[in-house]
Write an enzyme that holds these catalytic residues in place. Structure first.
Site, PDB file in Angstrom:
ATOM      1  N   ASP A   1      -5.329 -10.077   0.766  1.00  0.00           N
ATOM      2  CA  ASP A   1      -5.196  -8.706   1.281  1.00  0.00           C
ATOM      3  C   ASP A   1      -5.899  -8.642   2.633  1.00  0.00           C
ATOM      4  OD1 ASP A   1      -4.864  -6.049   1.734  1.00  0.00           O
ATOM      5  OD2 ASP A   1      -6.066  -5.357   0.043  1.00  0.00           O
TER       6      ASP A   1
ATOM      7  N   SER B   1       6.203 -19.717  -2.432  1.00  0.00           N
ATOM      8  CA  SER B   1       6.255 -21.155  -2.230  1.00  0.00           C
ATOM      9  C   SER B   1       5.642 -21.862  -3.428  1.00  0.00           C
ATOM     10  CB  SER B   1       5.492 -21.548  -0.963  1.00  0.00           C
ATOM     11  OG  SER B   1       5.905 -20.781   0.140  1.00  0.00           O
TER      12      SER B   1
ATOM     13  N   ASP C   1      -5.217  -3.314   6.053  1.00  0.00           N
ATOM     14  CA  ASP C   1      -5.481  -1.987   5.493  1.00  0.00           C
ATOM     15  C   ASP C   1      -4.775  -0.927   6.331  1.00  0.00           C
ATOM     16  OD1 ASP C   1      -6.933  -2.688   3.305  1.00  0.00           O
ATOM     17  OD2 ASP C   1      -8.899  -2.218   4.149  1.00  0.00           O
TER      18      ASP C   1
ATOM     19  N   GLU D   1       0.829  -1.212   0.000  1.00  0.00           N
ATOM     20  CA  GLU D   1       0.000   0.000   0.000  1.00  0.00           C
ATOM     21  C   GLU D   1       0.865   1.264   0.000  1.00  0.00           C
ATOM     22  OE1 GLU D   1      -3.372   0.534   2.463  1.00  0.00           O
ATOM     23  OE2 GLU D   1      -3.879  -1.606   2.526  1.00  0.00           O
TER      24      GLU D   1
END
Length: 831
Positions: free
Chosen positions: A344, A272, A347, A195
């Site tokens: 995600d 991975s 925030d 971000e």
């Protein structure tokens, strides 16, 4: 004169004698902490006799009369071999490193105190199910039994590092294991960096439309269960995220450059491979599963191999010292592997501070006071430091130095963070324990509902089928969110705040796909619109194409073909990009005289034209390719981004492709804004190659064919604390020439900075391949050795096998474990 000479000789001899005595004394004290594996010991906390059988690779096979006793044995074995590692991890998550290491780790402690993860771990203990609470309690008792033994028998404080950094060692608690699980979330999360990076680049670019070039979305369809009938063409490239560039002596996050920092940059956040084949795609008619989780290299490796014989059967695989579960491995019934999902789950919010009262911040309902608490950090050889911790309704307030938050925080605001790992009801450890008891894919998926953070993709195989499930809490976001979670947003706007969590059933899932194959390389695996999108940023969409080709060019697979895929070093990226950036340079112009820059360029192009893209440690072409690409990206972005270009220390293949294909006008990056002429992409490519060859020739000479990629691409398994100590570093650091690169299946991520940016610093510290047609033919390996004691022969004995692509048996056969065992530890309960 003769007398003086004799006295000098005696003095020299005395100094030599004293040095020998001192070295012998140090060795004796250090050797006291070497664990003895062949012994009988009476301990508290055990209900019945227990045996820990060490096989020839020093893998403990733990046999007890109850599951609680077996977990006790795992705790004891972990503390035998990795006590220093466990205590350091615990201090890290507690924010107490500075008590041992002084002011240099103070910035790490400050951040960890602000996240307050250890308090959250304590609050999460009652939330575990009964079986997990029993496992945590028994595991802690096993660790403490080893601590008692060390104290009573004067066993060198348990590890050589304990002498050098003398500090009290508190007994192990169940909360400590939960806290280490939360620390793994820190080490695997790159969302905060992502971000801030997007915000900084947005502010630096002269044209907002250029953001889609330098930080492009992953192109192409999602891939999880490929269709056997189709092959992915080698031409669709993907984004490889940029690494935050460090200031001198500092990491990208504004923290001291130390191996003790748990905070990763975006493309160091975890990568991975995991893939599985159904019986119809297996030559033997049994399912196959392979997993190689990638983390930063250390000595010893973070992974520790172990087998536990539970009442329902054995489980074997990779553990992390401090956690009472097999994180990647198999039982008699099931195999499982993990990859980072890149969900995600975080925030960043910009919280407006009340200009009339700095103790308040804006909320949807007006000004509200920060929640605050004082926290004291004790610092070795310095005065204690008192922090004022602050929280908003969204989450903890973070300092501007962390991930360069200050560069994107408006005046009069502070940054806060909402993150699933900050849950006070974290049952992730329960998920790990229950997974070991699952008997099939369905039960394993059900166990995954307890997993909170870090989010992972769980790849599964039982005797009959295969499955894939994203586990971990998914934030529920409002569709009206200002930035869709891609940029820091205003914390007081209701539409920017989380609306709770999505139900576990909404997490992506694939069961027994028609094509019979499942796989993930941290690539985009689902196409769903915001807010059920999972992520906009992915760790890979390069390696997935090579995996898909290897899987689909065989009708059926074997254990060996899965091993071949794990160890594959062909770069899809090199094979796709070289024809683009070199198309106007190959076989053009007149022959140049020997010794001229033009001749050197022609020789390099000839080598690259005949290269198949294999990043082999013995070849020169990988070095030519990697240096050319690094130089090319630098030339393309420096004039547009200025100092922010320092953030991009790894090549972004999608950006290069967009520029050289002129997608949406991206060829404009080739023109140097500060020059009067208009440069073409061919001009910049040629200039970059010449500059790369000049750098190579100045460092390594003009004989290109004598270059060797592995001389620079050395795996750096460095001790996090002692790795920089003169002389001692030669004993504790493990360096290995390696193949692979940033975008190969056998990934060896380069450092990207420093005098040698091609050092291999991140890769598969563990590899396992499980064959359910013959489970005891399954194999595994770690990158260093089982022991954390640098005087032990098991400190690095697996490392050379790992480097050569070899494995050791992953068998649950008790007789095989006992055959030629290096020792059997018999623990007896105190009466």
């Amino acid at each position: 004169m003769t007398l003086l000479f004799r006295w000098l000789l005696r003095l020299a001899g005395g100094l030599v004698f004293l040095s020998v005595v001192a070295i012998a004394g140090i060795y004796y004290l250090a050797a006291r902490s070497l664990p003895e594996y062949d012994k009988t010991l009476t301990v508290e906390g055990l209900s019945a006799p227990l045996e820990i059988v060490r096989d020839t690779a020093d893998v403990p096979h733990i046999f007890g009369q109850s599951d609680e006793d077996v977990f006790f044995g795992l705790g004891y074995a972990h503390a035998q071999d990795r006590l220093w590692q466990m205590m350091t991890l615990r201090r890290t998550v507690q924010g107490r490193l500075s008590e041992v290491f002084g002011a240099r780790t103070l910035p790490v402690d400050r951040i960890m105190r602000r996240f307050d993860l250890y308090r959250l771990a304590i609050e999460s203990v009652p939330d575990q199910d009964a079986r997990t609470r029993a496992a945590l309690t028994a595991y802690a008792a096993g660790v403490n039994a080893r601590l008692t033994e060390i104290n009573e028998d004067a066993l060198g404080r348990g590890a050589p590092e304990m002498f050098l950094f003398n500090a009290p060692v508190a007994p192990w608690q169940p909360a400590d294991s939960i806290a280490i699980g939360k620390l793994m979330a820190v080490q695997l999360s790159g969302a905060l960096d992502s971000e801030v990076e997007r915000a900084r680049v947005s502010l630096a670019l002269p044209d907002a439309d250029m953001l889609a070039d330098i930080l492009p979305d992953a192109p192409g369809p999602a891939i999880a269960a490929p269709d056997y009938a189709s092959l992915m063409p080698e031409g669709s490239l993907t984004r490889f995220a940029a690494l935050e560039a460090p200031a001198p002596g500092m990491t990208a996050q504004g923290l001291p450059e130390t191996g003790l920092s748990p905070f990763p940059a975006r493309d160091m956040a975890g990568a991975s491979n995991a893939f599985a084949a159904a019986p119809a795609r297996s030559a033997t008619g049994g399912t196959l599963l392979a997993n190689d989780p990638h983390l930063g290299f250390t000595a010893p490796a973070i992974w520790y191999l172990a087998r536990m014989e539970l009442q329902q059967g054995g489980v074997i695989g990779a553990t992390i010292p401090g956690l009472p579960s097999i994180l990647s491995g198999r039982s008699h019934f099931l195999g499982w592997g993990l990859t980072s999902s890149y969900l995600d789950d975080l925030d960043v919010y910009m919280e407006e501070v009340n200009p009339e009262n700095p103790e308040e911040y804006r909320t949807p309902d007006g000004w509200a006071p920060f929640r605050t608490r004082q926290s004291i950090i004790n610092v070795k050889d310095a005065a204690p430091v008192t922090l004022t911790l602050r929280w908003t309704e969204n989450g903890p307030v973070m300092p501007g130095s962390h991930y360069k938050l200050a560069s994107v925080t408006p005046s009069g605001h502070v940054a806060s963070v909402a993150w699933t790992a900050l849950s006070p009801d974290d049952t992730t450890v329960t998920a790990g324990v229950e997974l070991m008891y699952a008997r099939n894919v369905e039960e394993a998926i059900d166990a995954g509902r307890y997993h909170v953070a870090p989010s992972q993709n769980l790849t599964l195989a039982d005797a009959a089928g295969i499955g894939f499930k994203t586990i971990g809490a998914m934030p529920a976001r409002d569709i009206r969110h200002d930035s869709q979670g891609r940029l820091p947003s205003l914390g007081w706007k209701p539409e920017n705040r989380w609306q709770g969590l999505l139900p576990y059933e909404d997490n992506p899932e694939f069961i027994d796909p028609e094509g019979g194959l499942l796989g993930n390389t941290n690539n985009k695996f689902v196409d769903r619109p915001f807010p059920e999108h999972v992520s906009f940023d992915w760790g890979d969409t390069q390696r997935i194409h090579r995996w898909q080709r290897l899987m689909q060019t065989r009708q059926v697979h074997t254990r060996d073909s899965f091993i071949e895929a794990q160890l594959d070093t062909v770069s899809f990226t090199a094979r796709s990009l070289l024809p683009l950036i070199g198309r106007d340079l190959w076989f053009t112009g007149d022959a140049a005289p020997e010794g001229t820059p033009e001749r050197l360029r022609q020789d390099a192009l000839t080598l690259l034209a005949n290269w198949n893209g294999e990043m082999n440690e013995h070849l020169p072409e990988p070095l030519l390719y990697a240096t050319w690409l690094r130089t090319l990206q630098e030339k393309l972005i420096r004039d547009e981004l200025g100092p922010v270009a320092d953030d991009f220390t790894h090549v972004d293949p999608v950006f290069i492709e967009r520029v050289f294909r002129d997608i949406d006008g991206a060829a404009r990056w080739c023109d140097v804004l500060q020059s009067t002429v208009t440069e073409t992409c061919a001009d910049v490519s040629r200039q970059a190659l010449d500059a790369a060859l000049l750098e190579i020739s100045e460092r390594y000479g003009n004989n290109l064919e004598s270059l060797r990629w592995g001389d620079l691409h050395q795996a750096t398994h460095d001790h996090p604390v002692l790795g920089e100590v003169p002389v001692l570093r030669h004993f504790v650091n493990i360096r290995q020439s390696t193949s692979g690169g940033d975008n190969t299946l056998m990934r060896g991520l380069t450092k990207g900075t420093g005098p040698n940016p091609f050092l291999n610093v991140h890769g598969a510290g563990y590899r396992g391949v499980y064959d359910f047609a013959d489970p005891d033919s399954s194999v595994f390996i770690t990158a260093t050795g089982q022991s954390g004691h640098f005087l032990s022969r098991h400190y690095d004995d697996l490392g050379e096998r790992w480097r050569r692509g070899e494995y050791i048996p992953m068998s649950l056969d008790e007789a095989l474990a006992r055959a030629a065992a290096v020792g059997v530890t018999r623990l007896r309960p105190a009466r």
